[in-house]
Scaffold this motif. Structure first.
Motif, PDB file in Angstrom:
ATOM      1  N   GLU A 116       0.854  -1.183   0.000  1.00  0.00           N
ATOM      2  CA  GLU A 116       0.000   0.000   0.000  1.00  0.00           C
ATOM      3  C   GLU A 116       0.902   1.250   0.000  1.00  0.00           C
ATOM      4  O   GLU A 116       1.483   1.603   1.029  1.00  0.00           O
ATOM      5  N   LYS A 141       1.162   5.146  -0.223  1.00  0.00           N
ATOM      6  CA  LYS A 141       0.297   6.309  -0.016  1.00  0.00           C
ATOM      7  C   LYS A 141       1.163   7.561   0.060  1.00  0.00           C
ATOM      8  O   LYS A 141       2.057   7.648   0.910  1.00  0.00           O
ATOM      9  N   HIS A 170      -1.504   5.356  -4.353  1.00  0.00           N
ATOM     10  CA  HIS A 170      -2.591   6.185  -3.836  1.00  0.00           C
ATOM     11  C   HIS A 170      -2.065   7.589  -3.545  1.00  0.00           C
ATOM     12  O   HIS A 170      -1.061   7.758  -2.841  1.00  0.00           O
ATOM     13  N   TYR A 214      -2.986  11.670  -2.300  1.00  0.00           N
ATOM     14  CA  TYR A 214      -3.914  12.479  -1.516  1.00  0.00           C
ATOM     15  C   TYR A 214      -3.426  13.924  -1.484  1.00  0.00           C
ATOM     16  O   TYR A 214      -2.217  14.187  -1.420  1.00  0.00           O
ATOM     17  N   GLN A 252      -8.668  12.215  -1.782  1.00  0.00           N
ATOM     18  CA  GLN A 252      -7.906  11.340  -2.672  1.00  0.00           C
ATOM     19  C   GLN A 252      -8.003  11.838  -4.106  1.00  0.00           C
ATOM     20  O   GLN A 252      -9.068  12.242  -4.579  1.00  0.00           O
TER      21      GLN A 252
END
Length: 473
Positions: free
Chosen positions: A350, A352, A381, A383, A446
């Protein structure tokens, strides 16, 4: 045209005919990336005089010529064998791969017994830093990029001046370009108080010193060789998040109480020796605590033969198995870092990344948007943090390993600036930082591929043009 004018025109033409090709040849022989070399060669050949001047100011490779001057003493050469102290602390095998890489790249040992305190924004960081200066008995070593002379900055000037008056060895190093962000200049006020202060590579015309690209971006405060502060914060009211200032900056700083302070003081001493010619005696051994984190400093800059931060970051990304948090204000990573982030996501990690939605440098924000689509495509991901501007820099892997410090994720930090990060091999601290990242994400939004795809063609062109100039931003 009289004879004098004709002679002057001929001399200028001859000079342009010489300096343009000479600068182009220098770029060909010294630049490491073919795209960068090609761009400079074209500029120098198409605009011989102006291109050569621009190359001298912004492109010439002073890295090699300054390397031996900057390092006060030769560090141990990198070794593929783990440093003796790194394998003697009984830490788990999950750290073995990263330790092996960092041992080889940094040439510095891991230091045990460091107590770490996380300090959010100026409201938490400044009182603790000022308290340390006010309690100093022997030494205070301070290095910063920007030193504002507003209320907060004056508090530091007063504390440093008072420490100097009571006999503490106080030394302050300010970047020669960064100090122009404020007036009056902090070096002037400190000199009036008798505090030894130096400016790192200040631009000047006589004698010529125009290396404005090589900046000292490190943030170091070491008190009595035992307590050390580093992170992303400069000194000034802009880091007071609860103030009424329109341009507030959110950031995190760190207190390391223990042996890491000795490494950070040694880095300061190298920079001080280069700037002033005054070589300090090696700092005394700091006292480790019975319980504390394993830490080490990583320095990076145009004096280093290797991209030390890049190599340690890539090593950590390659070792990640579950989760990667990356918080940075400026995100224009080199291609190897982009590939490592994407490869981690493809492995099921993951990944991020938290970026500021409103950047203080719009052209960097635009350039970044040009590369985000590729990362989203491969499962990273992304943000956007809401205002105020987030200047925080955090890197956390699997809630067991972290890097904190002054370095951003852009070409300036990773190639031109002198930077300092600290490695932290400690699960409780890494878990705390990962939880802080979770809190940031909770108030962020996001970014989606659809949002990037909906950009107007003019925005796409603007973003691409800024990205094209990213090596020089």
């Amino acid at each position: 045209m009289d004879a004098a004018t004709a002679w002057l025109v001929a001399a200028v033409s001859l000079l342009a005919a010489v300096v343009g090709p000479f600068a182009a040849g220098h770029a060909l022989l010294t630049k490491r990336e073919p795209q960068v070399a090609t761009a400079w060669i074209a500029v120098c050949l198409i605009f011989p005089a102006g291109g050569a001047l621009l190359y001298y100011l912004f492109g010439i490779n002073r890295v090699y010529t300054r390397a031996r001057k900057l390092v006060a003493e030769e560090r141990l050469p990198p070794s593929l064998a783990p440093h003796p102290t790194s394998s003697s602390h009984g830490i788990g095998p999950e750290y073995a791969e990263q330790i092996r890489i960092s041992d080889a790249v940094t040439g510095r040992p891991l230091e045990p017994g460091n107590r770490i305190q996380v300090l959010s924004n100026g409201e938490e960081a400044y009182p603790v830093m000022l308290e340390a200066i006010e309690g100093a008995r022997e030494t205070v070593m301070l290095s910063t990029y920007i030193f504002e002379t507003n209320t907060s900055g004056r508090q530091f000037i007063d504390a440093l001046s008072a420490a100097h008056r009571r006999g503490v060895d106080v030394r302050v190093l300010i970047d020669g370009v960064g100090e122009y962000y404020t007036w009056p200049r902090p070096s002037t006020l400190l000199r009036r108080a008798g505090v030894p202060v130096a400016r790192f590579l200040p631009p000047r015309l006589i004698p010529p010193q125009l290396s404005i690209n090589l900046r000292n971006h490190r943030k170091i405060l070491v008190v009595d060789g035992q307590r050390a502060f580093t992170g992303g914060m400069n000194l000034g009211d802009s880091h007071l998040l609860q103030s009424q200032r329109s341009h507030r900056v959110a950031d995190v700083h760190f207190l390391f109480d223990g042996p890491l302070a000795q490494q950070m003081e040694a880095v300061f001493a190298e920079d001080w020796a280069f700037t002033t010619g005054d070589e300090r005696t090696p700092p005394k051994r700091a006292t480790p605590h019975d319980s504390g984190a394993l830490c080490r400093t990583i320095t990076d800059g145009p004096n280093e033969d290797l991209d030390r931060l890049v190599m340690t970051l890539i090593g950590a990304l390659s070792a990640a198995r579950e989760e990667i948090w990356l918080v940075t204000p400026y995100f224009l990573p080199m291609r190897p870092l982009i590939t490592s982030l994407e490869a981690a996501a493809l492995r099921g990690v993951e990944v991020k990344i938290l970026l500021p939605e409103r950047n203080n440098l719009p052209f960097v924000h635009w350039a970044t948007r040009h590369i985000l689509g590729e990362l989203l495509h491969w499962g990273v991901h992304l943000y956007y943090q809401p205002p105020p501007f987030a200047h925080t820099k955090l890197f956390v892997v699997d809630r067991r390993y972290a890097q904190v410090g002054s370095a951003n994720m852009d070409p300036r930090s990773l190639r031109l600036n002198f930077e300092l990060n600290a490695e932290i091999y400690n699960r409780p601290i890494a878990e705390q930082l990962a939880l802080d990242c979770e809190l940031i994400r909770a108030r962020s939004r996001q970014l989606s591929s659809a949002e990037l795809g909906e950009r107007h063609p003019a925005e796409r062109l603007r973003d691409a043009l800024c990205w094209l100039a990213s090596p020089y931003l």
